[in-house]
Enzyme design. Structure first.
Site, PDB file in Angstrom:
ATOM      1  N   ASP A 114       0.848  -1.189   0.000  1.00 49.37           N
ATOM      2  CA  ASP A 114       0.000   0.000   0.000  1.00 49.37           C
ATOM      3  C   ASP A 114       0.884   1.239   0.000  1.00 49.37           C
ATOM      4  O   ASP A 114       2.092   1.175   0.227  1.00 49.37           O
ATOM      5  CB  ASP A 114      -0.931   0.003   1.221  1.00 49.37           C
ATOM      6  CG  ASP A 114      -2.127   0.933   1.064  1.00 49.37           C
ATOM      7  OD1 ASP A 114      -2.248   1.581  -0.002  1.00 49.37           O
ATOM      8  OD2 ASP A 114      -2.938   1.021   2.001  1.00 49.37           O
ATOM      9  N   LYS A 115       0.253   2.358  -0.255  1.00 46.82           N
ATOM     10  CA  LYS A 115       0.905   3.669  -0.269  1.00 46.82           C
ATOM     11  C   LYS A 115       0.029   4.656   0.482  1.00 46.82           C
ATOM     12  O   LYS A 115      -1.199   4.576   0.427  1.00 46.82           O
ATOM     13  CB  LYS A 115       1.120   4.108  -1.724  1.00 46.82           C
ATOM     14  CG  LYS A 115       1.469   5.577  -1.926  1.00 46.82           C
ATOM     15  CD  LYS A 115       0.230   6.376  -2.302  1.00 46.82           C
ATOM     16  CE  LYS A 115       0.542   7.868  -2.468  1.00 46.82           C
ATOM     17  NZ  LYS A 115      -0.715   8.649  -2.620  1.00 46.82           N
ATOM     18  N   HIS A 116       0.661   5.580   1.189  1.00 47.90           N
ATOM     19  CA  HIS A 116      -0.072   6.630   1.893  1.00 47.90           C
ATOM     20  C   HIS A 116       0.629   7.957   1.653  1.00 47.90           C
ATOM     21  O   HIS A 116       1.854   8.013   1.549  1.00 47.90           O
ATOM     22  CB  HIS A 116      -0.126   6.340   3.397  1.00 47.90           C
ATOM     23  CG  HIS A 116      -0.811   7.413   4.189  1.00 47.90           C
ATOM     24  ND1 HIS A 116      -2.174   7.466   4.333  1.00 47.90           N
ATOM     25  CD2 HIS A 116      -0.312   8.479   4.870  1.00 47.90           C
ATOM     26  CE1 HIS A 116      -2.493   8.525   5.067  1.00 47.90           C
ATOM     27  NE2 HIS A 116      -1.391   9.150   5.397  1.00 47.90           N
ATOM     28  N   SER A 117      -0.145   9.031   1.559  1.00 48.30           N
ATOM     29  CA  SER A 117       0.413  10.368   1.414  1.00 48.30           C
ATOM     30  C   SER A 117      -0.025  11.222   2.587  1.00 48.30           C
ATOM     31  O   SER A 117      -1.150  11.081   3.092  1.00 48.30           O
ATOM     32  CB  SER A 117      -0.071  11.014   0.104  1.00 48.30           C
ATOM     33  OG  SER A 117       0.261  12.384   0.059  1.00 48.30           O
ATOM     34  N   THR A 154      -8.505  11.404  -1.684  1.00 54.78           N
ATOM     35  CA  THR A 154      -8.646  10.394  -2.736  1.00 54.78           C
ATOM     36  C   THR A 154     -10.093   9.936  -2.888  1.00 54.78           C
ATOM     37  O   THR A 154     -10.586   9.751  -4.005  1.00 54.78           O
ATOM     38  CB  THR A 154      -7.733   9.194  -2.424  1.00 54.78           C
ATOM     39  OG1 THR A 154      -6.378   9.635  -2.442  1.00 54.78           O
ATOM     40  CG2 THR A 154      -7.909   8.086  -3.441  1.00 54.78           C
ATOM     41  N   ARG A 202      -7.806  15.751  17.801  1.00 52.85           N
ATOM     42  CA  ARG A 202      -6.582  16.472  17.446  1.00 52.85           C
ATOM     43  C   ARG A 202      -6.903  17.703  16.616  1.00 52.85           C
ATOM     44  O   ARG A 202      -6.257  18.747  16.754  1.00 52.85           O
ATOM     45  CB  ARG A 202      -5.648  15.548  16.653  1.00 52.85           C
ATOM     46  CG  ARG A 202      -4.938  14.507  17.499  1.00 52.85           C
ATOM     47  CD  ARG A 202      -4.294  13.449  16.619  1.00 52.85           C
ATOM     48  NE  ARG A 202      -3.388  14.041  15.650  1.00 52.85           N
ATOM     49  CZ  ARG A 202      -3.100  13.491  14.470  1.00 52.85           C
ATOM     50  NH1 ARG A 202      -3.660  12.361  14.100  1.00 52.85           N
ATOM     51  NH2 ARG A 202      -2.248  14.080  13.659  1.00 52.85           N
ATOM     52  N   SER A 217      -1.416   7.441  13.906  1.00 51.43           N
ATOM     53  CA  SER A 217      -2.629   7.535  13.101  1.00 51.43           C
ATOM     54  C   SER A 217      -2.429   6.896  11.731  1.00 51.43           C
ATOM     55  O   SER A 217      -3.255   6.111  11.266  1.00 51.43           O
ATOM     56  CB  SER A 217      -3.037   9.002  12.955  1.00 51.43           C
ATOM     57  OG  SER A 217      -4.183   9.134  12.140  1.00 51.43           O
ATOM     58  N   LYS A 221      -3.739   2.392  10.696  1.00 54.45           N
ATOM     59  CA  LYS A 221      -4.672   2.014   9.624  1.00 54.45           C
ATOM     60  C   LYS A 221      -4.018   1.054   8.635  1.00 54.45           C
ATOM     61  O   LYS A 221      -4.708   0.348   7.911  1.00 54.45           O
ATOM     62  CB  LYS A 221      -5.181   3.273   8.917  1.00 54.45           C
ATOM     63  CG  LYS A 221      -6.064   4.150   9.790  1.00 54.45           C
ATOM     64  CD  LYS A 221      -6.717   5.268   9.009  1.00 54.45           C
ATOM     65  CE  LYS A 221      -5.811   6.450   8.774  1.00 54.45           C
ATOM     66  NZ  LYS A 221      -5.561   7.244   9.983  1.00 54.45           N
ATOM     67  N   LYS A 222      -2.695   1.062   8.585  1.00 56.50           N
ATOM     68  CA  LYS A 222      -1.989   0.160   7.685  1.00 56.50           C
ATOM     69  C   LYS A 222      -1.698  -1.187   8.341  1.00 56.50           C
ATOM     70  O   LYS A 222      -1.635  -2.209   7.666  1.00 56.50           O
ATOM     71  CB  LYS A 222      -0.689   0.812   7.207  1.00 56.50           C
ATOM     72  CG  LYS A 222      -0.918   2.138   6.475  1.00 56.50           C
ATOM     73  CD  LYS A 222      -1.903   1.991   5.322  1.00 56.50           C
ATOM     74  CE  LYS A 222      -2.225   3.288   4.653  1.00 56.50           C
ATOM     75  NZ  LYS A 222      -3.232   3.156   3.571  1.00 56.50           N
TER      76      LYS A 222
END
Length: 485
Positions: A114-117, A154, A202, A217, A221-222
């Site tokens: 997976d990828k996260h930004s 996204t 937050r 955070s 989720k990953k």
């Protein structure tokens, strides 16, 4: 089709002392759990929280016994006093354990990536990268988010495609991974519920920029996705959470280290977010540009980032012998249409009419625009003088589009999906006075004078000779057990 197992507690991750999970013997009783005020006091005064302390706090957040004031006080104590690596690992794991876990067939173990930004302007990388990775043999269970503030989301971009459904059950996600190889879905309330509560707190307690809280955070989720490898795109620059590269590097190193502590191979790419990524900003306009990338075309900075991030992932999970080889495989998937085919199949399986999905993926840019939400009017801005485009500031551009309805200020606000902007020029290009440089798509009658002024100030011209804009990809932080290739 086998259904994925759902459990309240995941299998122990590498490096976890599983003996602590069993019942305690009478001769070794567990210490009495500390009350929340005491936990807050410990962290407020600069002390360490034990794994048990952190589990108690997260449990209280989820079951509702923690008052809002107590949650805010703990978040502020963490923001001011920080957390060491072990505390951050424990917080990440506790958040991940607060809800359901996704478990996939054993045969998929090395394929799951997976990828996260961390959020940017014009960042539509996920839309092209997920199907490209699927075309390269990966399984991509991408859990994405919505835009808030000036950054785009996204899920909002994908929902500009009529019929696209972001909510998918674990069983539906597994079906997508089996038949397509990727899915892009929203975070269920049953997945990492503690993070949802803390994230909202937050946002209203000025603790958004806390490194341990950001890290926990993102990674929690990953962790529930049971990945073999993850790449995180950490933005820096004028439109990023961290303006300076040194700050972004600190976050990147923390993410990689905590990932290692959880048994997850995490690489972090530092990428510049001063200019918008690509030429289109705005939900449906960014879908159009992602489709251009899936055609093997589109802006070079977008393609560069998609192929580089994909190359890192293919190398990390063993599907390529080097990052460059992985990047070449991703580029080939974009050029030969196999990535676009996966995107079309993903759309159809996530609620888009099959005919519409086919028309979007096979149509011309003009035809695609007719199929997606469009704004009521367009307005062009002209270059005020001669010069070379040194910079197009992403932040003021995004803020004006936000005012026009492309973004939201609070969760649940409706979006104007067709509102956005097209950059008609590239960084490094020479312009003559009066040349159109920006086309704004808006539903308002016209841009206001302050909006027009803010947009004009986003364009920075210089006396330099024309030049080739550098890649936004600046630096890569790798897991400690790997070597740069």
């Amino acid at each position: 089709m086998a259904t994925p197992a759902i459990s309240g507690s995941p299998a122990p991750t590498p490096g976890t002392d599983i003996s602590s999970r069993g019942p305690q013997s009478p001769s070794d009783p567990s210490p009495e759990p500390k009350q929340l005020p005491e936990l807050i006091r410990v962290k407020r005064d600069g002390g360490r929280l034990s794994e048990g302390d952190i589990k108690s706090f997260v449990r209280a957040v989820v079951d509702g016994s923690a008052q809002g004031a107590q949650i805010g006080a703990m978040l502020m104590a963490i923001r001011l006093r920080g957390m060491d690596l072990e505390e951050t690992v424990a917080l990440t794991q506790a958040l991940a354990n607060s809800g359901q876990q996704l478990e996939w067939p054993e045969a998929w173990h090395q394929q799951l990536v997976d990828k996260h930004s961390t959020g940017g302007v014009g960042d539509k990388v996920s839309l092209a990268l997920a199907p490209a990775l699927a075309a390269c043999g990966c399984k991509v269970p991408m859990i994405s988010g919505r835009g808030l503030g000036h950054t785009g989301g996204t899920l909002d971009k994908l929902e500009s495609i009529p019929g696209y459904t972001v909510i998918q059950s674990p069983e539906q996600m597994q079906g997508l991974l089996e038949k397509v190889g990727c899915c892009i879905v929203g975070q269920s309330k049953k997945l990492v519920p503690a993070d949802g509560i803390l994230y909202a707190a937050r946002d209203v307690t000025a603790t958004v920029d806390s490194l341990p809280l950001i890290t926990a955070s993102i990674l929690s989720k990953k962790v529930v996705e049971s990945l073999s490898a993850l790449v995180i795109d950490v933005k820096f620059g004028g439109a990023a959470v961290f303006p300076r590269q040194t700050e972004a590097r600190e976050l990147a190193r923390t993410l990689v280290a905590v990932g290692a502590g959880l048994g997850l191979r995490v690489a972090a790419a530092l990428t510049a977010m001063d200019n918008p990524l690509g030429r289109n900003v705005g939900n449906s306009l960014e879908v159009e540009e992602a489709l251009l990338c899936l055609d093997g075309a589109g802006p070079p900075d977008l393609r560069d980032l998609v192929t580089r991030l994909g190359g890192v992932l293919l190398w990390l999970n063993g599907l390529a012998e080097a990052q460059a080889e992985g990047a070449a495989r991703v580029a080939a998937a974009l050029d030969d249409g196999s990535a676009r085919d996966r995107f079309e199949r993903m759309l159809a399986m996530q609620g888009v009419d099959a005919g519409l999905a086919r028309a979007l993926c096979s149509g011309t840019p003009a035809q695609r625009r007719q199929l997606l939400p469009r704004a009521q009017k367009q307005e062009e801005l002209l270059a005020p003088t001669d010069g070379t485009v040194e910079l197009v500031r992403a932040l003021p551009l995004a803020r004006v589009l936000h005012e026009l309805g492309a973004g939201r200020s609070r969760a649940g606000e409706p979006l104007q999906l067709g509102v956005g902007a097209e950059l008609l020029v590239s960084v490094g290009q020479r312009l003559c006075r009066g040349t159109p440089w920006l086309r704004v798509h808006l539903d308002a009658p016209a841009l206001s004078d302050p909006q027009r002024s803010a947009l004009q100030e986003a364009l920075v011209l210089s006396d330099r000779e024309p030049f080739t804009a550098p890649s936004p990809f600046a630096e890569l932080i790798l897991p400690p057990t790997t070597a740069q290739q």
